[in-house]
Scaffold this motif. Structure first.
Motif, PDB file in Angstrom:
ATOM      1  N   ILE A 134      38.087  32.311  35.688  1.00 15.47           N
ATOM      2  CA  ILE A 134      39.207  31.391  35.533  1.00 15.47           C
ATOM      3  C   ILE A 134      40.255  31.967  34.578  1.00 15.47           C
ATOM      4  CG2 ILE A 134      39.868  29.128  34.588  1.00 15.47           C
ATOM      5  CD1 ILE A 134      37.172  28.063  35.567  1.00 15.47           C
ATOM      6  N   ALA A 135      39.808  32.801  33.649  1.00 13.25           N
ATOM      7  CA  ALA A 135      40.712  33.341  32.636  1.00 13.25           C
ATOM      8  C   ALA A 135      41.591  34.472  33.147  1.00 13.25           C
ATOM      9  CB  ALA A 135      39.909  33.824  31.428  1.00 13.25           C
ATOM     10  N   PHE A 136      41.416  34.895  34.380  1.00 15.96           N
ATOM     11  CA  PHE A 136      42.099  36.077  34.882  1.00 15.96           C
ATOM     12  C   PHE A 136      43.045  35.769  36.040  1.00 15.96           C
ATOM     13  CE2 PHE A 136      38.383  37.744  32.754  1.00 15.96           C
ATOM     14  CZ  PHE A 136      38.843  38.903  32.155  1.00 15.96           C
ATOM     15  N   GLY A 137      43.977  36.703  36.253  1.00 13.43           N
ATOM     16  CA  GLY A 137      44.856  36.658  37.397  1.00 13.43           C
ATOM     17  C   GLY A 137      44.204  37.306  38.606  1.00 13.43           C
ATOM     18  N   PRO A 138      44.927  37.381  39.719  1.00 15.08           N
ATOM     19  CA  PRO A 138      44.334  37.841  40.980  1.00 15.08           C
ATOM     20  C   PRO A 138      43.987  39.317  41.036  1.00 15.08           C
ATOM     21  CG  PRO A 138      46.688  37.488  41.241  1.00 15.08           C
ATOM     22  CD  PRO A 138      46.325  36.957  39.886  1.00 15.08           C
ATOM     23  N   ASP A 139      44.527  40.126  40.130  1.00 10.17           N
ATOM     24  CA  ASP A 139      44.290  41.570  40.203  1.00 10.17           C
ATOM     25  C   ASP A 139      43.224  42.055  39.215  1.00 10.17           C
ATOM     26  OD1 ASP A 139      46.301  41.698  42.118  1.00 10.17           O
ATOM     27  OD2 ASP A 139      47.860  42.040  40.612  1.00 10.17           O
ATOM     28  N   ALA A 140      42.557  41.140  38.552  1.00 12.55           N
ATOM     29  CA  ALA A 140      41.536  41.539  37.579  1.00 12.55           C
ATOM     30  C   ALA A 140      40.379  42.234  38.272  1.00 12.55           C
ATOM     31  CB  ALA A 140      41.030  40.313  36.836  1.00 12.55           C
ATOM     32  N   THR A 141      39.810  43.211  37.590  1.00 14.97           N
ATOM     33  CA  THR A 141      38.658  43.926  38.137  1.00 14.97           C
ATOM     34  C   THR A 141      37.366  43.226  37.724  1.00 14.97           C
ATOM     35  OG1 THR A 141      38.401  45.360  36.203  1.00 14.97           O
ATOM     36  CG2 THR A 141      39.932  46.096  37.935  1.00 14.97           C
ATOM     37  N   ALA A 142      36.288  43.549  38.428  1.00  8.75           N
ATOM     38  CA  ALA A 142      34.989  42.989  38.080  1.00  8.75           C
ATOM     39  C   ALA A 142      34.573  43.412  36.679  1.00  8.75           C
ATOM     40  CB  ALA A 142      33.943  43.441  39.107  1.00  8.75           C
ATOM     41  N   ARG A 143      34.955  44.610  36.270  1.00  5.08           N
ATOM     42  CA  ARG A 143      34.623  45.096  34.923  1.00  5.08           C
ATOM     43  C   ARG A 143      35.300  44.230  33.858  1.00  5.08           C
ATOM     44  NH1 ARG A 143      33.181  49.855  32.181  1.00  5.08           N
ATOM     45  NH2 ARG A 143      33.039  49.275  29.979  1.00  5.08           N
ATOM     46  N   MET A 144      36.557  43.875  34.068  1.00  6.97           N
ATOM     47  CA  MET A 144      37.257  43.019  33.113  1.00  6.97           C
ATOM     48  C   MET A 144      36.537  41.688  32.952  1.00  6.97           C
ATOM     49  SD  MET A 144      41.245  43.483  34.234  1.00  6.97           S
ATOM     50  CE  MET A 144      42.039  45.087  34.345  1.00  6.97           C
TER      51      MET A 144
END
Length: 244
Positions: A134-144
């Motif tokens: 939920i804390a991320f935008g659509p381009d976040a990676t799985a690592r992030m």
């Protein structure tokens, strides 16, 4: 982000009280206590010409620092960078909230988890990963996403409870009119925790401040758009001085 700045800046970072290797102390994990820690770090490290950078709760603590230490702000701080944060507590979660704000069932569960003591920590699994995402935008990676999930899993439950209680009463918006330090405000357009409207409220409160909205970034701007964030910080440092 620190790696991008440290070649030409003195970067001072510390574990917020109750996090990492820092203890909560007898004052607990409150925003006023963290604000006092900011003053302590500036003094202990003998910092001048400081650019303070605060993300989320860190930015909220900066609001408290500005109220509690106006002389220190005026004489030691060159600039302020508020990153994905708010000057006023979020409104109560609503079952009918928009999908791009922290609300609905997910928001209610997350905030309840911060405010209610529990012996349970975040664990690896689909649910914990989905909640962190939920804390991320659509381009976040799985690592992030997993880096944040691991960080939350290692946090002490009592720390999250105390922090949640402090955030639930946070309201410094009316005190920020006295801030005359150059200020940059950064927010992701997909930030569901502290949406762009909160950045705009900060902007209206601090005369002369500027807002940068990072496209396709969520709440974790420093992970999702480190180069864009560093560019904003450099605009305050002028390629010199300290970044804390």
């Amino acid at each position: 982000m620190i790696r991008l700045l440290r070649d030409d800046h003195r970067v001072v970072a510390w574990d917020m009280r109750g996090h990492g290797r820092s203890r909560a102390g007898r004052d607990g994990v409150t925003l006023d206590a963290v604000a006092e820690d900011i003053a302590t770090v500036i003094a202990a490290c003998d910092l001048d010409d400081v650019v303070l950078v605060g993300h989320s709760m860190g930015g909220m603590a900066m609001c408290h620092f500005a109220r509690l230490h106006p002389r220190l702000l005026a004489h030691k701080v060159r600039g302020l960078a508020f990153v994905a944060t708010s000057a006023r507590v979020l409104p109560p979660p609503s079952w009918r909230a928009d999908v791009k704000t922290l609300g609905g069932v997910a928001g209610a569960l997350l905030l309840a988890g911060l405010r209610v003591p529990s012996p349970y920590r975040w664990r690896h699994g689909d649910l914990s990963t989905a909640m962190v995402a939920i804390a991320f935008g659509p381009d976040a990676t799985a690592r992030m996403v997993d880096d944040v999930r691991v960080m939350l899993s290692e946090a002490r439950p009592e720390t999250m409870v105390e922090a949640g209680r402090s955030i639930s009463t946070h309201d410094e918006l009316d005190h920020l009119g006295s801030v005359h330090t150059p200020t940059e405000i950064v927010v992701g357009d997909y930030d569901r925790l502290t949406p762009p409207a909160h950045a705009q409220a900060l902007h209206r409160a601090i005369a002369g401040s500027r807002v940068t909205v990072v496209e396709r970034a969520g709440h974790q701007v420093m992970q999702e758009a480190p180069h864009e964030l560093c560019s904003v910080i450099r605009s305050l440092t002028g390629q010199r001085g300290s970044a804390a």
